[in-house]
Design a protein around this motif. Structure first.
Motif, PDB file in Angstrom:
ATOM      1  N   VAL A  15       7.630  -3.836  45.499  1.00 18.48           N
ATOM      2  CA  VAL A  15       8.666  -4.110  46.486  1.00 18.48           C
ATOM      3  C   VAL A  15       9.771  -3.054  46.435  1.00 18.48           C
ATOM      4  O   VAL A  15      10.423  -2.781  47.426  1.00 18.48           O
ATOM      5  CB  VAL A  15       9.272  -5.514  46.253  1.00 18.48           C
ATOM      6  CG1 VAL A  15      10.201  -5.884  47.390  1.00 18.48           C
ATOM      7  CG2 VAL A  15       8.185  -6.534  46.091  1.00 18.48           C
ATOM      8  N   GLY A  16       9.957  -2.462  45.262  1.00 18.81           N
ATOM      9  CA  GLY A  16      11.071  -1.538  45.113  1.00 18.81           C
ATOM     10  C   GLY A  16      12.252  -2.272  44.520  1.00 18.81           C
ATOM     11  O   GLY A  16      12.474  -3.466  44.780  1.00 18.81           O
ATOM     12  N   ALA A  17      12.994  -1.562  43.675  1.00 16.90           N
ATOM     13  CA  ALA A  17      14.140  -2.196  43.026  1.00 16.90           C
ATOM     14  C   ALA A  17      15.220  -2.467  44.052  1.00 16.90           C
ATOM     15  O   ALA A  17      15.329  -1.798  45.068  1.00 16.90           O
ATOM     16  CB  ALA A  17      14.652  -1.287  41.921  1.00 16.90           C
ATOM     17  N   LYS A  18      16.010  -3.504  43.790  1.00 15.90           N
ATOM     18  CA  LYS A  18      17.120  -3.840  44.691  1.00 15.90           C
ATOM     19  C   LYS A  18      18.357  -3.041  44.304  1.00 15.90           C
ATOM     20  O   LYS A  18      18.625  -2.822  43.136  1.00 15.90           O
ATOM     21  CB  LYS A  18      17.431  -5.335  44.581  1.00 15.90           C
ATOM     22  CG  LYS A  18      16.369  -6.225  45.198  1.00 15.90           C
ATOM     23  CD  LYS A  18      16.708  -6.498  46.660  1.00 15.90           C
ATOM     24  CE  LYS A  18      15.744  -7.490  47.292  1.00 15.90           C
ATOM     25  NZ  LYS A  18      14.347  -7.111  47.196  1.00 15.90           N
ATOM     26  N   ILE A 188      19.777   7.893  50.323  1.00 16.29           N
ATOM     27  CA  ILE A 188      18.488   8.503  50.658  1.00 16.29           C
ATOM     28  C   ILE A 188      17.645   8.674  49.404  1.00 16.29           C
ATOM     29  O   ILE A 188      16.456   8.338  49.375  1.00 16.29           O
ATOM     30  CB  ILE A 188      18.695   9.875  51.349  1.00 16.29           C
ATOM     31  CG1 ILE A 188      19.393   9.691  52.691  1.00 16.29           C
ATOM     32  CG2 ILE A 188      17.371  10.595  51.543  1.00 16.29           C
ATOM     33  CD1 ILE A 188      19.753  10.987  53.369  1.00 16.29           C
ATOM     34  N   ALA A 189      18.277   9.164  48.343  1.00 14.77           N
ATOM     35  CA  ALA A 189      17.529   9.406  47.107  1.00 14.77           C
ATOM     36  C   ALA A 189      16.963   8.101  46.573  1.00 14.77           C
ATOM     37  O   ALA A 189      15.818   8.031  46.127  1.00 14.77           O
ATOM     38  CB  ALA A 189      18.440  10.064  46.066  1.00 14.77           C
ATOM     39  N   TRP A 190      17.781   7.047  46.643  1.00 15.19           N
ATOM     40  CA  TRP A 190      17.338   5.743  46.154  1.00 15.19           C
ATOM     41  C   TRP A 190      16.097   5.286  46.917  1.00 15.19           C
ATOM     42  O   TRP A 190      15.098   4.872  46.340  1.00 15.19           O
ATOM     43  CB  TRP A 190      18.491   4.734  46.316  1.00 15.19           C
ATOM     44  CG  TRP A 190      18.100   3.338  45.987  1.00 15.19           C
ATOM     45  CD1 TRP A 190      17.536   2.430  46.819  1.00 15.19           C
ATOM     46  CD2 TRP A 190      18.216   2.701  44.721  1.00 15.19           C
ATOM     47  NE1 TRP A 190      17.303   1.270  46.159  1.00 15.19           N
ATOM     48  CE2 TRP A 190      17.716   1.394  44.868  1.00 15.19           C
ATOM     49  CE3 TRP A 190      18.716   3.107  43.474  1.00 15.19           C
ATOM     50  CZ2 TRP A 190      17.684   0.490  43.818  1.00 15.19           C
ATOM     51  CZ3 TRP A 190      18.686   2.204  42.441  1.00 15.19           C
ATOM     52  CH2 TRP A 190      18.175   0.915  42.609  1.00 15.19           C
ATOM     53  N   ASN A 191      16.184   5.402  48.233  1.00  7.59           N
ATOM     54  CA  ASN A 191      15.040   4.971  49.043  1.00  7.59           C
ATOM     55  C   ASN A 191      13.819   5.841  48.810  1.00  7.59           C
ATOM     56  O   ASN A 191      12.695   5.351  48.792  1.00  7.59           O
ATOM     57  CB  ASN A 191      15.406   5.007  50.531  1.00  7.59           C
ATOM     58  CG  ASN A 191      16.265   3.821  50.886  1.00  7.59           C
ATOM     59  OD1 ASN A 191      16.169   2.781  50.248  1.00  7.59           O
ATOM     60  ND2 ASN A 191      17.129   3.992  51.867  1.00  7.59           N
ATOM     61  N   SER A 195       9.970   4.510  47.065  1.00  2.00           N
ATOM     62  CA  SER A 195       8.981   4.450  48.137  1.00  2.00           C
ATOM     63  C   SER A 195       7.649   4.942  47.604  1.00  2.00           C
ATOM     64  O   SER A 195       7.536   5.348  46.448  1.00  2.00           O
ATOM     65  CB  SER A 195       9.420   5.334  49.302  1.00  2.00           C
ATOM     66  OG  SER A 195       9.277   6.684  48.925  1.00  2.00           O
ATOM     67  N   ARG A 196       6.657   4.910  48.466  1.00  3.19           N
ATOM     68  CA  ARG A 196       5.350   5.445  48.133  1.00  3.19           C
ATOM     69  C   ARG A 196       5.463   6.901  47.680  1.00  3.19           C
ATOM     70  O   ARG A 196       4.890   7.301  46.661  1.00  3.19           O
ATOM     71  CB  ARG A 196       4.510   5.355  49.414  1.00  3.19           C
ATOM     72  CG  ARG A 196       3.071   5.594  49.269  1.00  3.19           C
ATOM     73  CD  ARG A 196       2.483   5.617  50.680  1.00  3.19           C
ATOM     74  NE  ARG A 196       1.343   6.496  50.695  1.00  3.19           N
ATOM     75  CZ  ARG A 196       0.119   6.082  50.379  1.00  3.19           C
ATOM     76  NH1 ARG A 196      -0.095   4.843  50.059  1.00  3.19           N
ATOM     77  NH2 ARG A 196      -0.875   6.938  50.382  1.00  3.19           N
ATOM     78  N   THR A 197       6.254   7.674  48.430  1.00  9.56           N
ATOM     79  CA  THR A 197       6.452   9.075  48.075  1.00  9.56           C
ATOM     80  C   THR A 197       7.027   9.218  46.677  1.00  9.56           C
ATOM     81  O   THR A 197       6.589  10.048  45.884  1.00  9.56           O
ATOM     82  CB  THR A 197       7.420   9.729  49.083  1.00  9.56           C
ATOM     83  OG1 THR A 197       7.018   9.341  50.389  1.00  9.56           O
ATOM     84  CG2 THR A 197       7.414  11.208  48.953  1.00  9.56           C
ATOM     85  N   MET A 202       6.561  10.556  40.859  1.00  7.16           N
ATOM     86  CA  MET A 202       6.630  10.220  39.439  1.00  7.16           C
ATOM     87  C   MET A 202       5.249  10.261  38.803  1.00  7.16           C
ATOM     88  O   MET A 202       5.097  10.606  37.637  1.00  7.16           O
ATOM     89  CB  MET A 202       7.270   8.857  39.258  1.00  7.16           C
ATOM     90  CG  MET A 202       8.769   8.925  39.504  1.00  7.16           C
ATOM     91  SD  MET A 202       9.597   7.376  39.195  1.00  7.16           S
ATOM     92  CE  MET A 202       9.536   6.617  40.788  1.00  7.16           C
ATOM     93  N   ALA A 203       4.215   9.927  39.592  1.00  3.48           N
ATOM     94  CA  ALA A 203       2.854  10.000  39.050  1.00  3.48           C
ATOM     95  C   ALA A 203       2.514  11.441  38.689  1.00  3.48           C
ATOM     96  O   ALA A 203       1.918  11.709  37.646  1.00  3.48           O
ATOM     97  CB  ALA A 203       1.854   9.460  40.069  1.00  3.48           C
TER      98      ALA A 203
END
Lengths: 331, 290
Positions: A15-18, A188-191, A195-197, A202-203
């Motif tokens: 979901v992504g961190a809040k 923007i950086a947070w989003n 995100s998938r990107t 990070m992978a």
């Protein structure tokens, strides 16, 4: 008995961190009140801190979240600054427009420089960017570009006066502009990271080979990250040129790269908001170090840098996180 | 044609500078698998130590060899004290410490010996060979060759040199056959610092001594090491001369470059070689297993 034995993925990953709304709200309120409590010079310094924070955030995205190194971000800072200065000085563009333009020019420059980065791993990239950082001041001074860049003399950048309906001084106005830009850039950086990107980025950092076999287009993401990182740094550079009202080649030497790098490490490579602390650190510590011993400020920086690697490998942001966990356990 | 020949010779003379430092770069890369971004500043600091000793009244050669020994011990100490605890730390930590060292050496040298430009004596007589190339440059050329031969012999014919190679190539196996891997690393640092010190003392008479003298030269040293192949000392020296010649010819015959954009030449060389021949002209291909 068929039961669901698969453990669910950490919800933060799917979901992504809040965003911690309360903390961010508090930060915004404090940030908005500060200019009225501080004097003109402190306002100016606060503006610079935020500008540095944006540049460091760019470096953070590259190093902390994508595992690439850059010792040449002073070059992108310079490109952003000169883009703004040239547009204002030669073409009379409104200063506000030049900030995003500086960012976009840097994105293109960074993406193009990042393309070779597909081939360059780790230290080799650090080496290539080192070369870039060392070479750029000389390019800016070159007589071939003198008509454009003003050569060694540099260029003046004039800001328009504060609009009359705003009850602000020039320093306060630009403090708020920097504050607003910084919030947007952080958002923007947070989003991006959540995100998938961001997960792909990070992978690639954690295990490039595994990421590639999972179908992540590593080379594309690496160049894109380099471009985005340069975009951030370029925005910061453009704003710095406008706020300082002047650009000259010697403001963008390799030492600036070192400075941004220090800010990133001290703030915490893996944290978004650590960049703010990094900006604060690189702006205030040199003054403070000069008081201890003139001329030794960079030596003190160096010592702090090495100490941080020993005792605080994840920077100040990591320390705060650690403390938060400890305190929560105590309560 | 005369101009061309002269430029080649000047290129060789500059190349000797780069070859000297490239040797140090390769040496440390062989030992620790990293580029030492502080190499240039370490060499600069050693050169200042030598300058201080000469200024204090010591004869040149005494100061020269004392500096080499001090640098060797200094390099050893840096590895033992600063890098040993970071042995298994990620690359980022190493790069951070290199940058920290750059800042420390640069700033300390400026604070102790101030920022004015100083002249540094040359051990070789003044004058030049047929007016084309200075005697100092010729001397430096031979010093570089002697160092290269020394390094070659050291790695090829001495037990300790072999042990160092083993420790770098496969630390675990080397440890199992009784090589003290940690000390081999330290030794590599010491040797690289000593070679860097020689490079610094050879370069300083030409570019003069000041705390920032090495930044541009280090870039060229890296470029030489990359062009020649980072895994080969001989390649690095050849790369040094090649880079020196390319730099001079480009400066003379490509009007857009002139004398102002020489650092850009190094940048372009580094990126081009890394793109098209990542192992350099004389380097071995390294394959990574998954």
């Amino acid at each position: 008995m068929a039961t669901d034995v698969e453990t669910r993925a950490d919800p933060r990953l799917t979901v992504g961190a809040k965003i911690p709304i309360k903390l961010v709200g508090l930060f915004i309120i404090i940030g908005a009140i500060l200019p009225f409590l501080l004097g003109g010079y402190a306002n100016f310094q606060g503006t610079l801190i935020m500008i540095y924070a944006i540049a460091i955030l760019g470096l953070n995205l590259l190093t902390g979240f994508n595992g690439q190194f850059s010792l040449g971000h002073s070059a992108f800072y310079a490109v952003g600054a000169y883009t703004a200065a040239i547009l204002v000085y030669h073409l009379d563009w409104p200063v506000y427009v030049t900030i995003p333009v500086g960012g976009v020019v840097c994105f293109i420059a960074g993406f193009l420089f990042g393309l070779p980065a597909l081939r360059l791993e780790g230290l080799y990239l650090a080496l290539a960017t080192f070369a870039l950082g060392v070479a750029v001041p000389q390019i800016l001074k070159s007589s071939h570009l003198e008509g454009l860049t003003g050569g060694v003399q540099g260029l003046d950048v004039f800001r328009p006066p504060v609009p009359e309906f705003l009850p602000l001084t020039m320093d306060q106005l630009w403090y708020y502009i920097a504050f607003g830009v910084m919030l947007i850039m952080f958002w923007i950086a947070w989003n991006l990271i959540n995100s998938r990107t961001g997960r792909a980025m990070m992978a690639i950092r954690d295990n490039p080979i595994a990421a590639k076999s999972m179908g992540v287009n590593a080379s594309l993401y690496k160049s894109l990250t380099f471009g985005v990182s340069a975009f951030y740094t370029g925005i910061a550079g453009a704003m710095a040129a406008i706020v300082i009202e002047f650009v000259a080649p010697d403001s963008f030497t390799f030492q600036l790269s070192i400075l941004l790098f220090i800010g990133m490490v001290v703030g915490g490579t893996n944290s978004i908001w650590g960049a703010i602390f990094g900006g604060f650190f690189i702006l205030t510590v040199p003054n403070f170090a000069e008081e201890i011993s003139t001329g030794l400020s960079y030596a003190i920086f160096g010592v702090i840098l090495i100490l941080v690697i020993y005792v605080l490998p994840s920077g100040v942001a990591g320390l705060v996180n650690l403390l938060r966990v400890r305190i929560r356990k105590l309560l | 044609m005369d101009l061309f020949l002269q430029q080649i010779l000047t290129g060789l003379a500059n190349g000797a500078i780069y070859a000297c430092l490239a040797l140090a770069v390769v040496m440390i890369y062989q030992a620790i698998d990293h580029f030492n971004f502080a190499q240039g500043e370490m060499a600069m600091f050693s050169t200042y130590i030598c300058w201080a000793m000469i200024a204090g009244g010591l004869p040149y050669w005494v100061a020269f060899f004392a500096t080499i020994i001090i640098s060797f011990v200094g390099g050893l100490a840096i590895e033992r004290i600063i890098f040993k605890p970071l042995h298994s730390a990620p690359v980022l930590s190493h790069v951070v410490v290199f940058i920290g060292l750059v800042a420390i050496f640069n700033s300390t040298a400026g604070a102790i010996w101030d920022h004015t430009i100083k002249t540094f004596p040359s051990p070789f007589p003044d004058g030049s060979f047929a007016g084309l190339i200075g005697l100092h440059e010729i001397g430096m050329f031979f010093v570089t060759l002697i160092m290269l031969l020394g390094i070659f012999g050291f790695f090829r014919f001495t037990r300790i040199g072999m042990a160092m190679q083993a420790a770098a190539a496969n630390p675990d196996s080397a440890g199992l056959v009784g090589i003290r891997v940690g000390w081999m690393l330290a030794l590599g640092w010491g040797l690289a610092a000593a070679i860097g010190a020689v490079a610094g003392m050879m370069i300083a008479p030409i570019v003069f001594l000041d705390p920032n003298m090495m930044l541009g030269i280090l870039l060229y040293g890296f470029a030489s090491a990359i062009v020649g192949g980072i895994s080969s000392p001989g390649g690095a020296v050849a790369g040094g001369f090649l880079v020196g010649i390319i730099e001079n010819l480009a400066g003379t015959y490509i009007p857009a470059i002139g004398s102002e954009l020489k650092l850009t030449v190094a940048l372009i060389l580094i990126v081009t070689v890394l793109l098209f021949k990542p192992n350099g002209l004389f380097g071995k291909t390294i394959v990574t297993r998954v």
